[in-house]
Design a protein around this motif. Structure first.
Motif, PDB file in Angstrom:
ATOM      1  N   ARG A  95       0.815  -1.215   0.000  1.00 23.96           N
ATOM      2  CA  ARG A  95       0.000   0.000   0.000  1.00 23.96           C
ATOM      3  C   ARG A  95       0.852   1.271   0.000  1.00 23.96           C
ATOM      4  N   GLU A 174      -9.021   5.684  -5.837  1.00 24.91           N
ATOM      5  CA  GLU A 174      -8.131   4.718  -5.202  1.00 24.91           C
ATOM      6  C   GLU A 174      -7.581   5.288  -3.898  1.00 24.91           C
ATOM      7  N   ASP A 175      -7.208   4.422  -2.984  1.00 25.49           N
ATOM      8  CA  ASP A 175      -6.567   4.780  -1.728  1.00 25.49           C
ATOM      9  C   ASP A 175      -5.495   5.849  -1.967  1.00 25.49           C
ATOM     10  N   ASP A 447      -8.344   9.207   7.535  1.00 26.54           N
ATOM     11  CA  ASP A 447      -9.342   8.742   6.581  1.00 26.54           C
ATOM     12  C   ASP A 447     -10.240   7.646   7.157  1.00 26.54           C
TER      13      ASP A 447
END
Length: 582
Positions: A95, A174-175, A447
């Motif tokens: 990630r 997207e992240d 988030d």
């Protein structure tokens, strides 16, 4: 009390080019039109950094020039799927972490489609042809060249708002960490290589940071401004960001947006991501400060630093604010061989914590306790990561009292974190994101998602010899007197011998002379309200620096003098200075 004198928008006033910059689309369009040759055919190339708003550029500038042909270079770019295949090894499944790209920009384009666009340009026999977009110079070198630039911090804001995805990817949802990763490891590297040669010959640079409020500067004036900057002390534009552990000190001290819940980070000298403000008469231009590093690395960094690091600025100063906040994540940075082998970086994030402020009872976590079982600690961290329990930090990790002006050294491989109630001036090398979180106190990110923990990486780089005795002897307040004179004294405060950054603290109530010794200096005024930085031979204009402001003294400056100034005259001040060891 708020210190509204902290300058959040420091400028370099460029001499001799007051009428060589323009602001606003109508004025910019007129300036561009006037520069176009009145010959039979002219090709105008507007190459762009990824993230520039191409629709705005097309509507507000290009259409008004009434071209015979408009070509968007992105139509020759590989498809999203092809780019993903090309970049898979660099993107990885992680990630946060990827592998640094060595790609050149032509690899992102289809050769046949580029050739077809080139034939379209050649087919026009009269009038204006405009080729625009990222990679436009691959289609044609341009009879006139404009480079449309954009700061990385602004790109990140567009990521966060959902306006922008990565270049060549429809991934706005997207992240955010994955989008930043793709930009950091790939896009910014590729486009910095591409734009360096273009900036050296560009007829204009277009500042596209503010929507519908562009600024344009003549290329000769831009390069003159950068040449001036590397001959004088200067500051880059700081930016500030909230975080789950963030505090309230910077918000109050620097007069920041009171509506934000906190500010965790203050980035006061990170040239790859900060901006540089250049003023040309009435027009202020914002460019990535990385442009200065790319175009003038030798006078900025010095010969030895440039030879070692290339066009990279290796020293980073930033703030970590936990006053009224929480502990940072418990973390470790990779060893040099690990960051080279896994991520393609050639040096690691050695760092230190200099305490600007500390509340009573504040602590810094640093190194492991003597005699602990490493595997037991890793097992405890793994249990915490699975949510089974809280990490027993009091059993495994040292805590040291933290007071104002303490300096804690943190060579890679040393577990650490700053506790609540501190304002840390972090002095470090600049690989930016290579922090392996080992434990985050069970928190979610801003988030609402779990913050990434990289125990699998961290377990491989922890130096288990950094125990209580070793850390106390080598990493806590290693202050050594160096020299003194009339009204001043100099102390060495680190860093550890494994780290390439040297730091010196000067206490002074009278002028003290410094010298870059052929290498870039980075300083912060850590005590006192304001000081004056001068050239003994008037080589640059006197430069005022205020409490907690970080400033850069390029290698080319040589000798400079720092004196108490204004309300600080007659008081004791202090600076901390960092440079790359020879």
């Amino acid at each position: 009390m708020k210190d509204e004198r902290y300058d959040k928008y420091p400028e370099v006033r460029v001499k001799g080019f007051d009428n060589h910059a323009w602001r606003g689309w109508s004025v910019v369009q007129r300036a561009v039109a006037e520069c176009l040759p009145k010959q039979h055919k002219t090709v105008l190339v507007i190459d762009c950094y990824p993230g520039v708003r191409l629709d705005e550029l097309h509507q507000q500038l290009i259409c008004g020039l009434n071209p015979a042909l408009i070509i968007n270079a992105e139509t020759a770019r590989h498809s999203e799927e092809s780019l993903h295949d090309l970049l898979a090894d660099n993107l990885t499944d992680d990630r946060v972490f990827g592998v640094l790209s060595c790609h050149q920009l032509p690899a992102f384009f289809c050769p046949d489609r580029l050739a077809a666009l080139q034939r379209e340009v050649e087919a026009v026999t009269a009038g204006l042809v405009v080729v625009y977009g990222p990679g436009a110079a691959l289609v044609h070198p341009g009879d006139r060249l404009i480079y449309a630039d954009l700061a990385r911090w602004e790109i990140q804001q567009r990521f966060r708002s959902g306006e922008a995805g990565n270049w060549g990817a429809n991934n706005q949802q997207e992240d955010i960490l994955r989008r930043y990763k793709r930009a950091f490891f790939i896009e910014w590297r590729v486009f910095d290589r591409h734009k360096t040669s273009l900036l050296r010959r560009a007829d204009f640079l277009l500042d596209t940071n503010q929507q519908n409020d562009p600024a344009l500067v003549n290329g000769v004036a831009l390069r003159h401004g950068l040449e001036q900057t590397v001959q004088q002390p200067f500051r880059v534009v700081p930016f500030f960001d909230p975080g789950v552990w963030g505090g309230q000190w910077m918000k109050d001290k620097f007069n920041l947006d009171a509506s934000q819940p906190n500010y965790a980070w203050g980035f006061d000298c990170v040239p790859e991501e900060n901006s540089l403000l250049l003023r040309f008469g009435d027009v202020r231009l914002e460019i990535p400060s990385q442009d200065l590093v790319l175009l003038y690395p030798r006078p900025l960094l010095g010969e030895k630093v440039h030879a070692r690091f290339g066009a990279e600025f290796p020293i980073r100063f930033d703030f970590l604010d936990t006053v009224g906040g929480q502990n940072l994540s418990f973390q470790v940075h990779p060893l040099t061989e690990y960051i080279q082998q896994h991520f393609g970086m050639h040096y690691t994030q050695d760092e230190s914590y200099y305490l600007l402020e500390a509340e009573p009872g504040a602590e810094v976590y640093l190194g492991i306790k003597t005699g602990i079982d490493p595997q037991e600690m890793l097992n405890d961290l793994a249990s915490a990561q699975r949510g089974e329990k809280a990490f027993a930090d009091e059993k495994f990790v040292n805590r040291f009292p933290a007071r104002k002006h303490d300096h804690f050294l943190i060579p890679a491989g040393t577990v650490h974190c700053a506790g609540a109630g501190t304002v840390v001036l972090e002095i470090s090398a600049t690989p930016y994101i290579f922090t392996f979180k080992l434990w985050d106190w069970g928190r979610l990110g801003m988030d609402g998602l779990p913050r990434p923990v990289h125990l699998e990486h961290g377990a491989q780089v922890i130096d288990w010899q950094r125990d209580t005795q070793w850390v106390t002897r080598h990493l806590v307040n290693q202050v050594e007197p160096v020299a003194e004179g009339d009204g001043w004294r100099e102390e060495r405060t680190g860093l550890h011998e494994r780290e390439f950054i040297e730091t010196r603290r000067h206490w002074f109530c009278k002028p003290v002379t410094h010298h870059t010794q052929g290498g870039v200096n980075v300083l912060n005024l850590i005590e006192g309200h304001e000081a004056l930085v001068e050239s003994p031979n008037q080589a640059f204009e006197p430069f005022v620096v205020r409490y907690a402001e970080t400033f850069i003294v390029p290698a080319a400056v040589g000798e400079y003098r720092i004196s108490p100034y204004g309300s600080s005259v007659g008081q004791q001040l202090a600076t901390i200075k960092a440079w790359v060891r020879g």
